[in-house]
Scaffold this motif. Structure first.
Motif, short mmCIF file in Angstrom:
data_model
loop_
_atom_site.label_atom_id
_atom_site.label_comp_id
_atom_site.label_asym_id
_atom_site.label_seq_id
_atom_site.Cartn_x
_atom_site.Cartn_y
_atom_site.Cartn_z
N TRP B 470 41.70 -53.87 9.60
CA TRP B 470 41.34 -53.17 10.84
C TRP B 470 39.86 -53.36 11.13
O TRP B 470 39.09 -53.76 10.25
CB TRP B 470 41.69 -51.69 10.78
N GLN B 471 39.52 -53.09 12.37
CA GLN B 471 38.12 -53.18 12.78
C GLN B 471 37.72 -51.91 13.52
O GLN B 471 38.55 -51.25 14.16
CB GLN B 471 37.89 -54.39 13.69
N GLN B 472 36.46 -51.60 13.41
CA GLN B 472 35.89 -50.47 14.13
C GLN B 472 34.88 -51.05 15.11
O GLN B 472 33.96 -51.76 14.70
CB GLN B 472 35.21 -49.52 13.14
N GLY B 473 35.08 -50.79 16.38
CA GLY B 473 34.23 -51.39 17.39
C GLY B 473 34.11 -50.51 18.61
O GLY B 473 34.04 -49.27 18.49
N PRO B 474 34.06 -51.10 19.79
CA PRO B 474 33.77 -50.34 21.00
C PRO B 474 34.70 -49.16 21.25
O PRO B 474 34.27 -48.13 21.76
CB PRO B 474 33.90 -51.38 22.11
N GLU B 475 35.97 -49.33 20.89
CA GLU B 475 36.92 -48.28 21.23
C GLU B 475 36.98 -47.15 20.21
O GLU B 475 37.44 -46.05 20.52
CB GLU B 475 38.33 -48.89 21.39
N ASN B 476 36.56 -47.42 19.01
CA ASN B 476 36.71 -46.40 17.96
C ASN B 476 35.45 -46.28 17.11
O ASN B 476 35.52 -45.91 15.93
CB ASN B 476 37.92 -46.71 17.08
N THR B 477 34.31 -46.60 17.70
CA THR B 477 33.06 -46.52 16.94
C THR B 477 32.77 -45.09 16.54
O THR B 477 33.30 -44.13 17.13
CB THR B 477 31.88 -47.08 17.75
N VAL B 478 31.93 -44.96 15.54
CA VAL B 478 31.46 -43.64 15.11
C VAL B 478 29.94 -43.70 15.02
O VAL B 478 29.35 -44.76 14.84
CB VAL B 478 32.04 -43.25 13.73
N PRO B 479 29.30 -42.53 15.15
CA PRO B 479 27.84 -42.51 14.97
C PRO B 479 27.50 -42.62 13.49
O PRO B 479 28.36 -42.38 12.63
CB PRO B 479 27.45 -41.15 15.52
N THR B 480 26.27 -42.97 13.21
CA THR B 480 25.86 -43.17 11.81
C THR B 480 24.86 -42.10 11.35
O THR B 480 24.10 -42.34 10.42
CB THR B 480 25.27 -44.58 11.63
N ASN B 481 24.91 -40.98 12.00
CA ASN B 481 24.14 -39.79 11.57
C ASN B 481 22.64 -39.94 11.81
O ASN B 481 21.84 -39.35 11.08
CB ASN B 481 24.40 -39.45 10.11
N HIS B 482 22.27 -40.72 12.80
CA HIS B 482 20.86 -40.93 13.11
C HIS B 482 20.57 -40.36 14.50
O HIS B 482 20.96 -40.93 15.51
CB HIS B 482 20.53 -42.43 13.08
N HIS B 483 19.87 -39.23 14.54
CA HIS B 483 19.59 -38.53 15.80
C HIS B 483 18.20 -38.90 16.28
O HIS B 483 17.22 -38.61 15.59
CB HIS B 483 19.65 -37.02 15.61
N MET B 484 18.12 -39.50 17.45
CA MET B 484 16.82 -40.00 17.90
C MET B 484 16.63 -39.73 19.38
O MET B 484 17.59 -39.61 20.14
CB MET B 484 16.74 -41.52 17.65
N GLY B 485 15.35 -39.66 19.78
CA GLY B 485 15.00 -39.84 21.17
C GLY B 485 14.83 -38.62 22.04
O GLY B 485 14.46 -38.76 23.21
N THR B 486 15.05 -37.43 21.52
CA THR B 486 15.15 -36.25 22.39
C THR B 486 13.83 -35.56 22.71
O THR B 486 13.83 -34.60 23.48
CB THR B 486 16.10 -35.24 21.73
N THR B 487 12.74 -36.03 22.14
CA THR B 487 11.39 -35.58 22.57
C THR B 487 10.50 -36.82 22.54
O THR B 487 9.57 -36.91 21.76
CB THR B 487 10.79 -34.48 21.65
N ARG B 488 10.76 -37.73 23.42
CA ARG B 488 10.19 -39.07 23.30
C ARG B 488 8.66 -39.11 23.38
O ARG B 488 8.01 -38.27 24.01
CB ARG B 488 10.77 -40.00 24.35
N MET B 489 8.14 -40.14 22.74
CA MET B 489 6.69 -40.35 22.67
C MET B 489 6.25 -41.26 23.81
O MET B 489 6.94 -42.22 24.15
CB MET B 489 6.38 -41.03 21.33
N GLY B 490 5.09 -40.96 24.40
CA GLY B 490 4.55 -41.82 25.45
C GLY B 490 3.15 -41.38 25.84
O GLY B 490 2.65 -40.35 25.37
N THR B 491 2.54 -42.15 26.69
CA THR B 491 1.19 -41.80 27.13
C THR B 491 1.20 -40.98 28.41
O THR B 491 0.24 -40.25 28.69
CB THR B 491 0.35 -43.08 27.35
N ASP B 492 2.24 -41.10 29.21
CA ASP B 492 2.31 -40.41 30.49
C ASP B 492 3.03 -39.07 30.32
O ASP B 492 4.22 -39.04 29.99
CB ASP B 492 3.08 -41.29 31.49
N PRO B 493 2.34 -37.95 30.55
CA PRO B 493 2.98 -36.64 30.36
C PRO B 493 4.19 -36.43 31.27
O PRO B 493 5.04 -35.58 30.98
CB PRO B 493 1.86 -35.65 30.71
N ALA B 494 4.27 -37.19 32.34
CA ALA B 494 5.43 -37.05 33.21
C ALA B 494 6.64 -37.80 32.68
O ALA B 494 7.77 -37.57 33.12
CB ALA B 494 5.09 -37.56 34.61
#
Lengths: 181, 545
Positions: B470-494
């Motif tokens: 069997w294969q795991q791909g687009p239809e049955n993928t799972v996350p790999t327990n890596h939570h990222m991106g929800t308070t992103r870093m940048g130079t522009d406060p907007a």
């Protein structure tokens, strides 16, 4: 394939260790304050006889040295008071059922009858559960504890071609070796 | 035969309700979260002489229970969450996206955080990961680049203790060897190597936060094989290493103390209000606050701390707190060979390939290939779940164990506005707070890349002569327990929540140390980058006062 004291020690390394196995005593290290169960003494001899008898059924026939392996395994397992009390209760229940159905306690039944009895209890199809029904507790404390001890030991692993089974701290050599090494 | 390690059912949740959980007077820094980011920040600041207090929502676990917790990981009557005393009411959450998000399989609350159950793979991001928009035409550029983080990566490798080698031709430049030699390849790797040679796919070692030899006061790996979710020997790094070191340097840890909100004025945080097991509330004041609660609880805490000044949530003038939630999608191929493959001797990986990683562009994401050492069932797992025993069981195990083989792949998911962590106002946790709503959306680029990874895996399996089950791909993928991106870093406060110094744009005394600051995630396991950013955040806190 003979189970050795090394196997039992290895199983204990994964599952718990320490203590002695002698007669009808409160497991060492326990106190009335922390026993987590009945204050009654645990019948270690009945536990031993029952577990050895069960192991002779649930272990494959290729395994020898079962009694000493189970003895050594129980030495450590019984040190935990709450486990010992729950195991004792489950073994008592198992033996009561055996006497009701076969007129004899479990350890004295013939091996075929022990096998049949465990299946009639439903321990073969039950999902293990330490707090469940009788058959679920028999599966947890008796059948699966014994299978856990065997298949996390080096000899149990070697039976299936896995010298370092999951739960056994067998080092970093075997994963690099081929099947013929 | 000695020792007192208990059986599975005897590992108990902490019940020390009488412990002193009152606030620390005159604290310089309050760190929220005792995972790797919080632990490293606290250690660094305590070492520098700061009065540090760590507030941790979960319990402190007894190291003596590790073997009992291992048994829980093996026995079928225990769920994965039971291994580290997950609490369904405390950890309640919603998942409103198209795909169910199994948050409580992806994290551990307690001293040590999710490193208690992690795999322990620690790669540096590639240089292009920091410039995704510029180089690949999609995603967001980081406001820092690889060279900025490079010295922190080296420090992070020493802090965690990384076993690795310089045999990866695709890795970014490094200045010194890894602290420990890499784990040798497995027999299973050698089977893959023949096929990969034919296909001209380069295999190389995996950097592991796992001791290949003794490191400091931690032993070398002894091969228990249950790395995920528990390492009884302590050879696998977990953040108790840094939390305990911080305590030895004078830091105070208050466990089972979930922070309810951050009190603040327009420019700064004045106190963290936390609850205790008996549901009292305390205020921990400090000069500086470091939020290190991971990619889900960090935005949740900021959103819960809304006020008339910040009606959409604290540090959220940009409106981006909780936005751009990213994961790594998993693509895998599983099958059998008609020969022994020697699986399940150890619980970690020894080979992978980054060969296709930097082919990434706007259409295809970066991804890496992994070669598993634990494909298929383990014998003990089979024994405990069957309805047979004796010779029948042995025959079944011999038939099913030992010929499996598997490959995996981690795929970058772009930051998307429709992938986010919010609050679910309809559901509350055990303290009456709205639970996090994880709305996970994968996206077409990641889906295409999963197909690509599956194709390569299929080619390898065919070259090997393996049968694909069997294969795991687009239809049955799972996350790999890596939570990222929800308070992103940048130079522009907007356009971002924190600056390159990890300080929030809105609040002068609040830093965030977490994968939540990743603008674009890359496809490498994130913890080494989290550790590097935590060291950088600590430096910036020290610079501020």
């Amino acid at each position: 394939m003979e189970l050795t004291r090394r196997d039992a020690v290895a199983a204990l390394a994964a599952l718990g260790a320490g203590g002695t196995l002698s007669g009808c005593v409160a497991p060492p290290g326990s106190t009335p304050e922390n026993d987590g169960g009945s204050a009654a003494d645990v019948d270690t001899e009945r536990i031993r006889e029952t577990m050895v008898a069960a192991a002779e059924v649930v272990y494959p026939s290729a395994v020898t040295g079962t009694a000493s392996f189970v003895d050594a395994f129980l030495e450590g397992r019984l040190e935990d008071r709450s486990h010992a009390v729950a195991l004792d209760a489950t073994v008592a229940e198992l033996n009561d059922l055996a006497e009701s159905w076969y007129d004899d306690p479990f350890p004295t039944l013939a091996p075929d009858d022990r096998d049949r009895f465990l299946r009639e209890v439903g321990a073969d199809t039950a999902a293990e559960n330490p707090d469940g029904s009788a058959r679920e507790r028999i599966r947890y404390y008796v059948v699966n504890d014994l299978l856990l001890a065997l298949y996390t030991s080096p000899t149990g692993g070697e039976l299936v071609g896995l010298e370092n089974p999951q739960g056994h701290p067998g080092g970093l050599e075997s994963y690099q070796r081929g099947p013929d090494a | 035969m000695s020792g007192t390690r208990p059986p599975a059912e005897s590992a108990e949740t902490a019940t020390d309700a009488d412990a002193d959980r009152t606030p620390v007077a005159d604290a310089d820094v309050c760190v929220i979260g005792a995972g790797p980011a919080g632990g490293i920040v606290a250690d660094r600041l305590a070492e520098a002489g700061r009065e540090v207090v760590i507030l941790e929502a979960g319990p402190r676990f007894d190291p003596a229970d590790r073997l009992a917790r291992q048994e829980r990981a093996i026995r079928p009557s225990y769920d994965r969450q039971d291994v580290w005393d997950g609490d369904a009411e405390r950890d309640a959450y919603s998942a409103s996206g198209d795909r169910q998000y199994p948050l409580n399989r992806a994290r551990v609350k307690g001293v040590g955080g999710s490193t208690l159950h992690w795999q322990g793979m620690v790669m540096r991001l590639h240089e292009a990961d920091f410039n995704s928009r510029s180089v690949r035409g999609v995603g967001a550029d980081w406001p820092i680049d690889y060279e900025d983080l490079r010295p922190y990566y080296a420090r992070a490798e020493r802090e965690l203790g990384v076993a690795g080698a310089a045999d990866n031709p695709f890795a970014p430049p490094r200045e010194e060897p890894h602290p420990m030699p890499a784990f040798p390849p497995s027999y299973s790797d050698s089977l893959f190597a023949e096929a990969c040679d034919e296909l001209e796919i380069a295999m190389h070692s995996v950097p592991n936060a796992r001791n290949s030899e003794s490191y400091g006061d931690r032993s070398a790996c002894v091969g228990y094989g249950t790395c995920r979710p528990v390492c009884p020997s302590g050879a696998k790094y977990d953040a108790t290493v840094h939390v305990e070191r911080a305590e030895r340097e004078g830091a105070t840890v208050i466990d089972r103390a979930p922070v309810q909100r951050l009190e603040h004025d327009a420019d700064s945080i004045s106190a963290a209000v936390y609850a205790t097991p008996d549901d009292e509330r305390h205020r921990q004041e400090a000069d500086a606050f470091v939020v290190a609660c991971g990619g889900v609880e960090t935005p949740r805490l900021l959103l819960l701390s809304e006020s008339s000044r910040y009606p959409d949530g604290l540090a959220n003038s940009s409106g981006l707190v909780g936005r751009y939630f990213m994961e790594h999608s998993f693509a895998g191929t599983f099958g059998v060979l008609d020969e022994p493959t020697r699986q399940n001797h150890v619980g970690f990986l020894t080979s992978e390939s980054h060969q296709f990683y930097d082919d990434a562009d706007a259409e295809y994401a970066p991804f890496k290939l992994e070669f598993f050492n634990f494909a298929g069932p383990s014998p003990v797992g089979m024994a405990l779940t069957g309805d047979d025993w004796g010779d029948d069981l042995l025959e079944r195990i011999r038939g099913d164990y030992g010929s499996h083989i598997a490959m995996g792949a981690l795929i970058e998911q772009l930051p998307r506005e429709d992938s986010y962590v919010g609050l679910d106002p309809e559901r509350t946790d055990d303290r009456g707070n709205p639970v996090p709503d994880v709305h996970w959306t994968v996206g077409d680029r990641a889906r295409r890349t999963m197909e690509r990874a599956n194709e390569i895996q299929r080619e390898v399996f065919e070259e090997l002569g393996a049968e694909i089950e069997w294969q795991q791909g687009p239809e049955n993928t799972v996350p790999t327990n890596h939570h990222m991106g929800t308070t992103r870093m940048g130079t522009d406060p907007a356009e971002s929540v924190v600056g390159p110094d990890l300080r929030t744009h809105d609040l002068e005394n609040c830093w965030i140390a977490s994968s939540s600051v990743f603008p674009t995630g890359g496809a490498m396991n994130p913890t080494l980058t989290i550790a590097a950013l935590a060291l950088k955040a600590a430096d910036h806190v020290l610079e501020s006062a």
